[in-house]
Design a protein around this motif. Structure first.
Motif, PDB file in Angstrom:
ATOM      1  N   CYS A 296     -21.772 -20.318 -97.041  1.00  0.00           N
ATOM      2  CA  CYS A 296     -20.613 -19.594 -96.502  1.00  0.00           C
ATOM      3  C   CYS A 296     -19.473 -19.485 -97.504  1.00  0.00           C
ATOM      4  N   ARG A 297     -19.815 -19.605 -98.789  1.00  0.00           N
ATOM      5  CA  ARG A 297     -18.775 -19.578 -99.846  1.00  0.00           C
ATOM      6  C   ARG A 297     -19.447 -19.215-101.166  1.00  0.00           C
ATOM      7  N   MET A 298     -18.678 -19.119-102.216  1.00  0.00           N
ATOM      8  CA  MET A 298     -19.220 -18.835-103.537  1.00  0.00           C
ATOM      9  C   MET A 298     -19.979 -20.044-104.068  1.00  0.00           C
ATOM     10  N   GLY A 299     -20.897 -19.799-105.002  1.00  0.00           N
ATOM     11  CA  GLY A 299     -21.665 -20.883-105.607  1.00  0.00           C
ATOM     12  C   GLY A 299     -20.966 -21.447-106.828  1.00  0.00           C
ATOM     13  N   ASP A 300     -21.430 -22.601-107.246  1.00  0.00           N
ATOM     14  CA  ASP A 300     -20.870 -23.269-108.418  1.00  0.00           C
ATOM     15  C   ASP A 300     -22.039 -23.852-109.208  1.00  0.00           C
ATOM     16  N   PRO A 301     -22.270 -23.456-110.457  1.00  0.00           N
ATOM     17  CA  PRO A 301     -21.337 -22.842-111.415  1.00  0.00           C
ATOM     18  C   PRO A 301     -21.382 -21.312-111.498  1.00  0.00           C
ATOM     19  N   GLU A 302     -22.029 -20.640-110.530  1.00  0.00           N
ATOM     20  CA  GLU A 302     -22.143 -19.178-110.651  1.00  0.00           C
ATOM     21  C   GLU A 302     -20.788 -18.472-110.642  1.00  0.00           C
ATOM     22  N   THR A 303     -19.837 -18.980-109.858  1.00  0.00           N
ATOM     23  CA  THR A 303     -18.519 -18.333-109.782  1.00  0.00           C
ATOM     24  C   THR A 303     -17.887 -18.211-111.168  1.00  0.00           C
ATOM     25  N   GLU A 304     -18.164 -19.187-112.026  1.00  0.00           N
ATOM     26  CA  GLU A 304     -17.559 -19.218-113.352  1.00  0.00           C
ATOM     27  C   GLU A 304     -18.096 -18.122-114.282  1.00  0.00           C
ATOM     28  N   VAL A 305     -19.245 -17.526-113.947  1.00  0.00           N
ATOM     29  CA  VAL A 305     -19.738 -16.381-114.723  1.00  0.00           C
ATOM     30  C   VAL A 305     -19.599 -15.069-113.962  1.00  0.00           C
ATOM     31  N   VAL A 306     -19.406 -15.157-112.644  1.00  0.00           N
ATOM     32  CA  VAL A 306     -19.227 -13.949-111.829  1.00  0.00           C
ATOM     33  C   VAL A 306     -17.800 -13.415-111.942  1.00  0.00           C
ATOM     34  N   MET A 307     -16.806 -14.294-111.813  1.00  0.00           N
ATOM     35  CA  MET A 307     -15.404 -13.845-111.825  1.00  0.00           C
ATOM     36  C   MET A 307     -15.016 -13.113-113.115  1.00  0.00           C
ATOM     37  N   PRO A 308     -15.438 -13.584-114.297  1.00  0.00           N
ATOM     38  CA  PRO A 308     -15.072 -12.842-115.514  1.00  0.00           C
ATOM     39  C   PRO A 308     -15.639 -11.430-115.579  1.00  0.00           C
ATOM     40  N   ARG A 309     -16.675 -11.137-114.802  1.00  0.00           N
ATOM     41  CA  ARG A 309     -17.291  -9.804-114.840  1.00  0.00           C
ATOM     42  C   ARG A 309     -16.649  -8.825-113.854  1.00  0.00           C
ATOM     43  N   ILE A 310     -15.777  -9.307-112.983  1.00  0.00           N
ATOM     44  CA  ILE A 310     -15.089  -8.413-112.051  1.00  0.00           C
ATOM     45  C   ILE A 310     -13.866  -7.839-112.747  1.00  0.00           C
ATOM     46  N   GLU A 311     -13.877  -6.523-112.973  1.00  0.00           N
ATOM     47  CA  GLU A 311     -12.789  -5.872-113.719  1.00  0.00           C
ATOM     48  C   GLU A 311     -11.591  -5.545-112.833  1.00  0.00           C
ATOM     49  N   SER A 312     -11.843  -5.146-111.606  1.00  0.00           N
ATOM     50  CA  SER A 312     -10.751  -4.737-110.720  1.00  0.00           C
ATOM     51  C   SER A 312      -9.991  -5.954-110.204  1.00  0.00           C
ATOM     52  N   ASP A 313      -8.785  -5.703-109.713  1.00  0.00           N
ATOM     53  CA  ASP A 313      -7.948  -6.735-109.111  1.00  0.00           C
ATOM     54  C   ASP A 313      -8.639  -7.220-107.836  1.00  0.00           C
ATOM     55  N   LEU A 314      -8.907  -8.504-107.734  1.00  0.00           N
ATOM     56  CA  LEU A 314      -9.614  -9.042-106.574  1.00  0.00           C
ATOM     57  C   LEU A 314      -8.704  -9.211-105.361  1.00  0.00           C
ATOM     58  N   VAL A 315      -7.411  -9.382-105.592  1.00  0.00           N
ATOM     59  CA  VAL A 315      -6.498  -9.707-104.494  1.00  0.00           C
ATOM     60  C   VAL A 315      -6.393  -8.594-103.444  1.00  0.00           C
ATOM     61  N   PRO A 316      -6.259  -7.314-103.815  1.00  0.00           N
ATOM     62  CA  PRO A 316      -6.226  -6.290-102.773  1.00  0.00           C
ATOM     63  C   PRO A 316      -7.490  -6.296-101.902  1.00  0.00           C
ATOM     64  N   ALA A 317      -8.636  -6.572-102.508  1.00  0.00           N
ATOM     65  CA  ALA A 317      -9.877  -6.658-101.730  1.00  0.00           C
ATOM     66  C   ALA A 317      -9.814  -7.823-100.745  1.00  0.00           C
ATOM     67  N   LEU A 318      -9.335  -8.983-101.207  1.00  0.00           N
ATOM     68  CA  LEU A 318      -9.234 -10.145-100.331  1.00  0.00           C
ATOM     69  C   LEU A 318      -8.242  -9.904 -99.193  1.00  0.00           C
ATOM     70  N   MET A 319      -7.137  -9.254 -99.512  1.00  0.00           N
ATOM     71  CA  MET A 319      -6.108  -9.003 -98.504  1.00  0.00           C
ATOM     72  C   MET A 319      -6.503  -7.909 -97.510  1.00  0.00           C
ATOM     73  N   SER A 320      -7.582  -7.191 -97.811  1.00  0.00           N
ATOM     74  CA  SER A 320      -8.028  -6.110 -96.917  1.00  0.00           C
ATOM     75  C   SER A 320      -9.023  -6.594 -95.866  1.00  0.00           C
ATOM     76  N   LEU A 321      -9.526  -7.809 -96.010  1.00  0.00           N
ATOM     77  CA  LEU A 321     -10.618  -8.266 -95.144  1.00  0.00           C
ATOM     78  C   LEU A 321     -10.200  -8.374 -93.682  1.00  0.00           C
ATOM     79  N   LYS A 322      -9.013  -8.903 -93.445  1.00  0.00           N
ATOM     80  CA  LYS A 322      -8.559  -9.155 -92.076  1.00  0.00           C
ATOM     81  C   LYS A 322      -8.450  -7.869 -91.262  1.00  0.00           C
ATOM     82  N   ALA A 323      -8.004  -6.812 -91.905  1.00  0.00           N
ATOM     83  CA  ALA A 323      -7.843  -5.530 -91.219  1.00  0.00           C
ATOM     84  C   ALA A 323      -9.124  -4.697 -91.226  1.00  0.00           C
ATOM     85  N   GLY A 324     -10.147  -5.190 -91.894  1.00  0.00           N
ATOM     86  CA  GLY A 324     -11.407  -4.449 -91.954  1.00  0.00           C
ATOM     87  C   GLY A 324     -11.327  -3.226 -92.837  1.00  0.00           C
TER      88      GLY A 324
END
Length: 431
Positions: A296-324
């Motif tokens: 039910c969460r991100m893996g470790d140590p996978e997060t440490e290689v996944v996050m550097p590959r995300i180019e877009s700002d992650l925060v707007p995506a996270l803040m959009s979850l509650k409103a769907g």
């Protein structure tokens, strides 16, 4: 207007999540509870335990926290999302992670397997048994070809799975599990057929309406020793993307069609209140994806290689979850590839010393590698010291794994502490 964010947890996963969140122009202040020696460089650590919900809620009120990213599974399975939603003072906070019902996908292997069966998600044949049905469990194992996979139903800190070649030995191990080998976690045991293939980690970000984004895939290295020898660990390194499951591959397309879509639809249909990250552990069986487990969460140590590959700002995506509203958010992944090498304490995954002073951290060129802290702390002299088995994950991002891997290892060689070690062959089989 910029927001304040709090990351719950203190490992490499949480450091990587915070590192990514800190890059956002939408975040003013970033906190970690409890964090580690590395997270203090990207935010402020606060001495609050991950399961101290009252203290976390009070801190969120005090610091006007709007985004709460929950790293580890324990607080999610204990209902941190529900606790926040039920309290008017913090109900507005965007909690990233499922409610307790949704977290049961990780909290109970039997529940997870029943969910997969109900929603036609491909997985290994299985049965769930207790001490009272031990005879039935033995009969079920006799219908399987070995090896025999025995999984504790409940959370066992990643140590509740046995893979046994011999049937008689498997029956003995099963009885030991029922009698408390893994504590209360193995009162119920799920027995599975053994799947042959290559493993892959997939990660899906899901909002309240069932919209989703698939994050970069990964492959981790579990065994403590080179050439996949030695004891199983939480992970000695990882790469992204998984070479056979890259974003444009046939296997990726099959995974989305046969696994992700029915899983997300099932979460909505069952009204599990699932938002946040879903880890999907997969097996590639002759090109067909089978689910090994959900987390039910991100893996470790996978997060440490996944996050550097995300180019877009992650925060707007996270803040959009509650409103769907996740579907409307930009989400771009770099074509570059990443290798992460974990540096561990001597003795890991068994007993290991703590408090060893770490040297060389300042020598690593931040333009060439990122050092994510997992088991670190600061001593009274202000030195960074070891505080866990997995101490650091050194990640490098480059055009391909052939360039990323030596860059990661070059940085690993600059860091040292007494009895430290790492595998020398992370990503080697893919080069």
């Amino acid at each position: 207007m910029p927001i304040n964010a709090l990351v719950v947890g203190g490992g490499g996963r949480e450091h990587a999540l915070g590192w990514k969140i800190k890059q956002s122009a939408e975040v003013e202040k970033l906190f970690f509870a409890p964090g580690n020696a590395g997270t203090s460089a990207v935010g402020e650590n606060v001495k609050i335990g991950v399961n101290d919900f009252d203290a976390l809620k009070a801190f969120c009120v005090e610091q006007k926290i709007e985004l709460l990213v929950v790293g580890p599974e324990d607080p999610l399975c204990n209902g941190i999302h529900d606790a926040f939603e039920a309290d008017a003072a913090v109900a507005h906070v965007h909690v990233i992670g499922p409610k307790k019902a949704g977290a049961t996908l990780e909290g109970s292997k039997a529940f997870s397997k029943e969910f997969m069966k109900r929603h036609n998600v491909p997985t290994a044949a299985y049965g769930a048994f207790t001490l009272d049905t031990y005879a039935d469990a033995c009969k079920f194992m006799e219908t399987l070809a070995g090896p025999y996979v025995l999984k504790s139903d409940g959370l066992a800190a990643g140590k509740g799975v046995l893979i046994v070649d011999d049937l008689t030995e498997a029956k003995d191990d099963l009885k030991a599990m029922f009698e408390g080998k893994f504590g209360a976690a193995s009162k119920t045991v799920v027995i599975e057929e053994f799947l042959k293939g290559d493993e892959m980690s997939a990660f899906v970000l899901i909002d309240t309406k069932g919209n989703y984004k698939i994050l970069p895939t990964s492959c981790d290295f579990k065994r403590a020793g080179d050439n996949d020898t030695g004891l199983n660990t939480g992970g000695m390194g990882a790469v992204s993307p998984c070479p056979f499951g890259a974003e444009n591959s046939e296997f990726f397309a099959a995974m989305e069609k046969e696994v992700v879509k029915p899983t997300v639809a099932g979460l909505v249909a069952d009204n599990l209140g699932y938002t946040g990250f879903l880890y999907v552990g997969l097996m590639n069986c002759a090109g067909k994806p089978f689910v090994v487990e959900f987390n039910c969460r991100m893996g470790d140590p996978e997060t440490e290689v996944v996050m550097p590959r995300i180019e877009s700002d992650l925060v707007p995506a996270l803040m959009s979850l509650k409103a769907g509203n996740l579907a409307a958010q930009e989400f771009t992944v770099s074509p570059k590839q990443a290798t992460g090498v974990v540096i561990v304490s001597g003795g890991y995954p068994g007993s290991y010393p703590k408090g060893k002073v770490i040297s060389g951290l300042g020598d690593v060129d931040a333009a060439k590698a990122i050092v994510f802290h997992a088991g670190t702390a600061s001593n009274e002299a202000g030195e960074v010291v070891t505080s866990g088995g997995r101490v650091l994950c050194v990640a490098a991002l480059a055009e391909d794994l052939a360039a990323a891997t030596p860059a990661a290892y070059a940085a690993v060689k600059q860091i040292s502490f007494d009895q430290c070690f790492s595998r020398s062959d992370i990503a080697k089989k893919f080069l």
